[in-house]
Design an enzyme around this catalytic site. Structure first.
Site, PDB file in Angstrom:
ATOM      1  N   GLU A 111       0.857  -1.187   0.000  1.00  0.00           N
ATOM      2  CA  GLU A 111       0.000   0.000   0.000  1.00  0.00           C
ATOM      3  C   GLU A 111       0.885   1.225   0.000  1.00  0.00           C
ATOM      4  O   GLU A 111       2.024   1.172   0.450  1.00  0.00           O
ATOM      5  CB  GLU A 111      -0.860   0.018   1.270  1.00  0.00           C
ATOM      6  CG  GLU A 111      -1.782  -1.172   1.389  1.00  0.00           C
ATOM      7  CD  GLU A 111      -2.287  -1.336   2.825  1.00  0.00           C
ATOM      8  OE1 GLU A 111      -2.491  -0.312   3.510  1.00  0.00           O
ATOM      9  OE2 GLU A 111      -2.452  -2.476   3.255  1.00  0.00           O
ATOM     10  N   LYS A 113       2.153   4.701   1.459  1.00  0.00           N
ATOM     11  CA  LYS A 113       2.189   5.266   2.803  1.00  0.00           C
ATOM     12  C   LYS A 113       1.857   6.745   2.698  1.00  0.00           C
ATOM     13  O   LYS A 113       2.687   7.558   2.316  1.00  0.00           O
ATOM     14  CB  LYS A 113       3.573   5.063   3.433  1.00  0.00           C
ATOM     15  CG  LYS A 113       3.631   5.471   4.891  1.00  0.00           C
ATOM     16  CD  LYS A 113       4.911   4.965   5.545  1.00  0.00           C
ATOM     17  CE  LYS A 113       4.884   5.151   7.051  1.00  0.00           C
ATOM     18  NZ  LYS A 113       4.889   6.547   7.471  1.00  0.00           N
ATOM     19  N   ASP A 115       1.064  10.480   3.526  1.00  0.00           N
ATOM     20  CA  ASP A 115       1.745  11.359   4.461  1.00  0.00           C
ATOM     21  C   ASP A 115       0.758  12.394   4.999  1.00  0.00           C
ATOM     22  O   ASP A 115       0.529  13.429   4.401  1.00  0.00           O
ATOM     23  CB  ASP A 115       2.912  12.037   3.731  1.00  0.00           C
ATOM     24  CG  ASP A 115       3.971  12.493   4.713  1.00  0.00           C
ATOM     25  OD1 ASP A 115       3.870  12.133   5.903  1.00  0.00           O
ATOM     26  OD2 ASP A 115       4.882  13.210   4.290  1.00  0.00           O
ATOM     27  N   TYR A 223      -6.976   2.418   5.599  1.00  0.00           N
ATOM     28  CA  TYR A 223      -6.084   1.318   5.274  1.00  0.00           C
ATOM     29  C   TYR A 223      -6.175   0.112   6.195  1.00  0.00           C
ATOM     30  O   TYR A 223      -5.499  -0.877   5.982  1.00  0.00           O
ATOM     31  CB  TYR A 223      -4.631   1.796   5.197  1.00  0.00           C
ATOM     32  CG  TYR A 223      -4.147   2.482   6.450  1.00  0.00           C
ATOM     33  CD1 TYR A 223      -3.858   1.763   7.593  1.00  0.00           C
ATOM     34  CD2 TYR A 223      -3.998   3.867   6.479  1.00  0.00           C
ATOM     35  CE1 TYR A 223      -3.435   2.386   8.742  1.00  0.00           C
ATOM     36  CE2 TYR A 223      -3.571   4.505   7.624  1.00  0.00           C
ATOM     37  CZ  TYR A 223      -3.290   3.762   8.756  1.00  0.00           C
ATOM     38  OH  TYR A 223      -2.886   4.382   9.892  1.00  0.00           O
ATOM     39  N   LYS A 310      10.725   3.505   3.117  1.00  0.00           N
ATOM     40  CA  LYS A 310      10.723   4.964   2.930  1.00  0.00           C
ATOM     41  C   LYS A 310      11.488   5.361   1.676  1.00  0.00           C
ATOM     42  O   LYS A 310      12.610   4.889   1.464  1.00  0.00           O
ATOM     43  CB  LYS A 310      11.376   5.634   4.147  1.00  0.00           C
ATOM     44  CG  LYS A 310      10.596   5.458   5.425  1.00  0.00           C
ATOM     45  CD  LYS A 310       9.823   6.709   5.765  1.00  0.00           C
ATOM     46  CE  LYS A 310       9.016   6.502   7.019  1.00  0.00           C
ATOM     47  NZ  LYS A 310       8.891   7.627   7.873  1.00  0.00           N
ATOM     48  N   CYS A 404      13.564  48.804   0.305  1.00  0.00           N
ATOM     49  CA  CYS A 404      12.452  48.144  -0.371  1.00  0.00           C
ATOM     50  C   CYS A 404      12.683  48.142  -1.880  1.00  0.00           C
ATOM     51  O   CYS A 404      12.984  49.181  -2.462  1.00  0.00           O
ATOM     52  CB  CYS A 404      11.147  48.872  -0.042  1.00  0.00           C
ATOM     53  SG  CYS A 404       9.740  48.198  -0.939  1.00  0.00           S
ATOM     54  N   CYS A 407       9.747  50.605  -3.374  1.00  0.00           N
ATOM     55  CA  CYS A 407       9.628  52.039  -3.086  1.00  0.00           C
ATOM     56  C   CYS A 407      10.901  52.625  -2.496  1.00  0.00           C
ATOM     57  O   CYS A 407      10.955  53.798  -2.165  1.00  0.00           O
ATOM     58  CB  CYS A 407       8.437  52.295  -2.162  1.00  0.00           C
ATOM     59  SG  CYS A 407       8.750  51.762  -0.467  1.00  0.00           S
ATOM     60  N   CYS A 422       8.921  46.559   4.911  1.00  0.00           N
ATOM     61  CA  CYS A 422       8.980  47.905   4.356  1.00  0.00           C
ATOM     62  C   CYS A 422       7.977  48.736   5.146  1.00  0.00           C
ATOM     63  O   CYS A 422       6.788  48.442   5.131  1.00  0.00           O
ATOM     64  CB  CYS A 422       8.600  47.894   2.880  1.00  0.00           C
ATOM     65  SG  CYS A 422       8.262  49.561   2.261  1.00  0.00           S
ATOM     66  N   CYS A 428       3.864  52.467  -0.513  1.00  0.00           N
ATOM     67  CA  CYS A 428       4.503  51.355  -1.235  1.00  0.00           C
ATOM     68  C   CYS A 428       3.446  50.630  -2.077  1.00  0.00           C
ATOM     69  O   CYS A 428       2.480  50.084  -1.536  1.00  0.00           O
ATOM     70  CB  CYS A 428       5.147  50.432  -0.201  1.00  0.00           C
ATOM     71  SG  CYS A 428       6.114  49.096  -0.897  1.00  0.00           S
TER      72      CYS A 428
HETATM   73  P1  AMP Z   1       5.332   6.132  11.431  1.00  0.00           P
HETATM   74  O1  AMP Z   1       4.574   7.360  11.844  1.00  0.00           O
HETATM   75  O2  AMP Z   1       6.511   6.427  10.558  1.00  0.00           O
HETATM   76  O3  AMP Z   1       5.612   5.219  12.588  1.00  0.00           O
HETATM   77  O4  AMP Z   1       4.359   5.337  10.461  1.00  0.00           O
HETATM   78  C1  AMP Z   1       3.138   4.838  10.932  1.00  0.00           C
HETATM   79  C2  AMP Z   1       2.043   5.640  10.361  1.00  0.00           C
HETATM   80  O5  AMP Z   1       1.982   5.550   8.954  1.00  0.00           O
HETATM   81  C3  AMP Z   1       0.708   5.130  10.792  1.00  0.00           C
HETATM   82  O6  AMP Z   1       0.344   5.634  12.043  1.00  0.00           O
HETATM   83  C4  AMP Z   1      -0.198   5.661   9.720  1.00  0.00           C
HETATM   84  O7  AMP Z   1      -0.720   6.910  10.131  1.00  0.00           O
HETATM   85  C5  AMP Z   1       0.693   5.934   8.535  1.00  0.00           C
HETATM   86  N1  AMP Z   1       0.269   5.226   7.320  1.00  0.00           N
HETATM   87  C6  AMP Z   1       0.089   5.821   6.124  1.00  0.00           C
HETATM   88  N2  AMP Z   1      -0.311   4.952   5.198  1.00  0.00           N
HETATM   89  C7  AMP Z   1      -0.412   3.746   5.800  1.00  0.00           C
HETATM   90  C8  AMP Z   1      -0.793   2.436   5.363  1.00  0.00           C
HETATM   91  N3  AMP Z   1      -1.133   2.210   4.080  1.00  0.00           N
HETATM   92  N4  AMP Z   1      -0.792   1.447   6.275  1.00  0.00           N
HETATM   93  C9  AMP Z   1      -0.440   1.671   7.560  1.00  0.00           C
HETATM   94  N5  AMP Z   1      -0.070   2.876   8.035  1.00  0.00           N
HETATM   95  C10 AMP Z   1      -0.049   3.918   7.172  1.00  0.00           C
HETATM   96 ZN    ZN Z   2       8.132  49.521  -0.032  1.00  0.00          ZN
END
Ligand code: AMP
Ligand code: ZN
Length: 666
Positions: A111, A113, A115, A223, A310, A404, A407, A422, A428
């Protein structure tokens, strides 16, 4: 059909249309018809408060305010994930788990990951009952109100194979386009842009006002389903079920029969990740068979059956060609690096923010240096280092500008701030244009049709000095300046005239006082009630207002101490702009002085907001959570049991709205 049935039918219908629109991306009715149905439901609900439902599609717009988020224990601990950075790490992991389960062939799911910010959702009988942040993994903060405003979170699910009670985990994310949109708005309002989508997403979950969360383009990707019974045999089956139940599970997950297939998935996304409309920081590989997952169990911190892989932050070297300085609406200067164009993560990078003078000094940046540019969590690429070996002897160091660029006024910098400013506020050009652009922006006075270029022309040609002069603008002024059609000029003049009905708190925001964003403007408007009271307020008085610190207080006082600004206010007054709160918030009596109220549930004589306003009109205070300082809990229908228990625990008296009316009429 009676009213209750009608309401239920509309709710079910709207839940389904919501799913089709946001999850399937395949709506079957137009937005207009959707809005009409929603309005119809809202009207029925308003007229029948006893049929209130916290999971109704009408609750998506938010409105509830949470002062303090409750901390609650997770039913199932939310673990971290172990990280791996190369393929060997994954092969080593596979060795360990093969030994552990005593078989030498396992299949996996791969899956992405995502962010963002982790979230845990609990459903009972198909209804969302609770949303908790990860917190420390053992307990998290309850953010249910805010989560309900996210359109991809189903509030009510109706599939036949849904367990009576289950938890589902996911990630709240902010897609890149939404993030950029939010930052555009922030910059236009003279505020610092947000650093990255991840922090903005997690910050959003903790906003007190859920209607602000509703305005953010957040998504929720799921997930993992967690239940106490073995509903599924594999992770893959659980993802597919979650999808079927109406959760948003991005379709990129895949089954891998062995580690070679896992690697192919990694290869693909290492290349393609920059094409995704949201950010990922890697891939999560999970043992597919849940029986093996159970056997493998957990270490102190993470499951043994999953591994995060990662991606490296993408970085390239390129050359610094120049540094330019931008002037914002508040006069803040932002240095921007102009780079030799270079391909990074699928896009051509030409510019990078240098933030401020300290940042440049910290890099020890010289003109024409070869720099390393990275695109990690941030969308806006970042210069992370200078390649000193490639510096030519006569590359001059970057000397921060002293004047600036627009101006030529000498710049100033407050000792406790990173940014240079400024100070030529009234002369300005970019500041003058920026203030007018802010005044007319959607969340301020919402005057449509005037672009930044037209504003600049109007100012340059002395048609307007400040935003207050907009009200004297004629169609002729506009037509003679630009090749504007008569019709557009007419519409603009109309829109300006119509803005005099915009409520006071948005006017306070529109004034463009430094550090006064929407939320602060609302607080100031509510507390002071009129512009005259606000103008007279001292720093000390301003600091007594909730959430207002010395920095904002001083900025407000400085704004109104300026004669030019005071004249502008008089012009606005003459034009008929709303300079006080609508009458309903004017004080009526002080019979509730020194009393603190908490309001909970649904009322028949008042809407919740009306009740709160009435308390304040009679000198009482409203807080959102019960404490030992609470005088009364005003309880309506459908008040949650937790509130009742808490009130009893603190010995707080619980009264009805009828008791309340008796109190104020005493
Ligand atoms: P970490 O914060 O680096 O320990 O990673 C764990 C976090 O990754 C989990 O708490 C999730 O919030 C996040 N995460 C994002 N995508 C996934 C996924 N597909 N499966 C599990 N965790 C995920
Ligand atoms: Zn200015």
């Amino acid at each position: 059909m009676n009213t209750a049935e009608k309401i239920n039918q509309l709710r079910a219908e709207l839940h389904e249309h919501n799913r089709r629109y946001y999850i399937e991306d395949a709506p079957v009715i137009s937005d207009l018809v959707f809005d009409q149905k929603l309005a119809e439901l809202k009207a029925l609900e308003d007229a029948n408060p006893s049929l209130f439902d916290g999971n109704s599609p009408t609750q998506r717009v938010g409105g509830g305010v949470t002062k303090n988020f409750n901390t609650l224990a997770h039913e199932y601990r939310m673990y971290s994930l172990d990280n791996s950075y190369n393929r060997q790490d994954l092969l080593d992991w596979e060795q360990r788990i093969h030994k552990n389960v005593g078989v030498d062939a396992l299949d996996y799911t791969c899956e992405l990951k995502y962010d963002g910010a982790s979230i845990s959702l609990t459903y009972e009988n198909g209804a969302l009952v609770r949303a908790l942040t990860r917190g420390d993994g053992f307990q998290g903060d309850e953010v249910t109100q805010n989560i309900k405003t996210i359109k991809t979170v189903p509030l009510q699910i109706s599939a036949s194979d849904v367990p009576e009670r289950f938890t589902i985990r996911g990630e709240i994310i902010l897609p890149l386009s939404g993030f950029e949109q939010m930052n555009k708005q922030r910059v236009a309002q003279g505020e610092e842009p947000y650093m990255n989508p991840r922090n903005t997403a997690s910050g959003s979950l903790k906003l007190q006002d859920s209607s602000l969360v509703a305005e953010r383009p957040l998504d929720c990707f799921l997930y993992q389903v967690v239940t106490d019974r073995n509903v599924f045999k594999t992770q893959l089956a659980s993802l597919e079920a979650a999808k079927r139940w109406g959760f948003y599970v991005p379709s990129h997950f895949t089954h891998a029969a062995n580690m070679q297939e896992v690697f192919a998935f990694l290869d693909y996304w290492e290349q393609e990740r920059s094409a995704l409309p949201y950010e990922i920081d890697g891939v999560v590989v999970k043992v597919n068979q849940l029986a093996y997952q159970e056997q493998l169990g957990y270490t102190a911190k993470s499951p043994r059956w999953a591994m995060a892989y990662k991606f490296k932050a993408e970085a390239v070297e390129t050359q610094l060609e120049d540094v330019v300085y931008q002037v914002g609406r508040t006069g803040a200067i932002t240095p921007v690096a102009q780079l030799k164009p270079v391909l990074l993560g699928g896009t051509i990078v030409k510019r990078a923010s240098l933030h401020n003078a300290d940042f440049i000094a910290g890099l020890d940046l010289h003109m024409h240096d070869v720099v390393s540019v990275e695109k990690g969590g941030e969308i806006i690429p970042k210069i992370t280092s200078v390649n000193h070996k490639k510096r030519l002897p006569n590359n001059p160091p970057i000397n921060y500008i002293s004047h600036c660029p627009e101006c030529h006024t000498s710049l100033v910098r407050n000792p406790e701030e990173a940014q240079h400013y400024c100070p030529n506020v009234s002369g300005c050009l970019p500041q003058r244009v920026g203030r007018v652009a802010h005044y007319i922006s959607r969340k301020a006075m919402d005057i449509d049709g005037l672009g930044a270029e037209t504003i600049q022309l109007l100012i340059k040609n002395n048609r307007i000095e400040s935003y207050a002069d907009l009200y004297a603008l004629t169609e002729h002024d506009l037509i003679s300046l630009e090749r504007l059609a008569e019709k557009s000029a007419h519409n603009i003049v109309q829109a300006i005239a119509a803005s005099v009905t915009v409520p006071f708190h948005r006017v306070v925001f529109a004034l463009g006082i430094r550090y006064v964003g929407q939320t602060v403007a609302k607080k100031l408007a509510q507390h002071f009630g009129t512009i005259d009271a606000l103008m007279k307020a001292s720093v000390a008085e301003l600091e007594t207002v909730d959430e207002i610190g010395i920095r904002i207080a001083q900025s407000v006082v400085a704004f109104f101490a300026d004669g030019v600004n005071r004249m502008t206010i008089e012009q606005l007054r003459a034009a008929g702009v709303q300079l006080e709160q609508a009458i309903s918030s004017q004080p009526i009596s002080d019979v509730l002085a020194d009393m603190r109220f908490v309001v909970s549930g649904v009322f028949s004589r008042y809407s919740r907001d009306e009740l709160k306003a009435t308390i304040e009109q009679h000198g009482g205070k409203v807080s959102s959570s019960i404490s030992k300082n609470t005088t009364y809990l005003v309880a309506g229908d459908k008040m949650g049991p937790a509130k009742k228990i808490k009130a009893e625990g603190f010995g707080v008296k619980i009264i009805s709205e009828i008791d309340f009316d008796a109190l104020i009429n005493a």
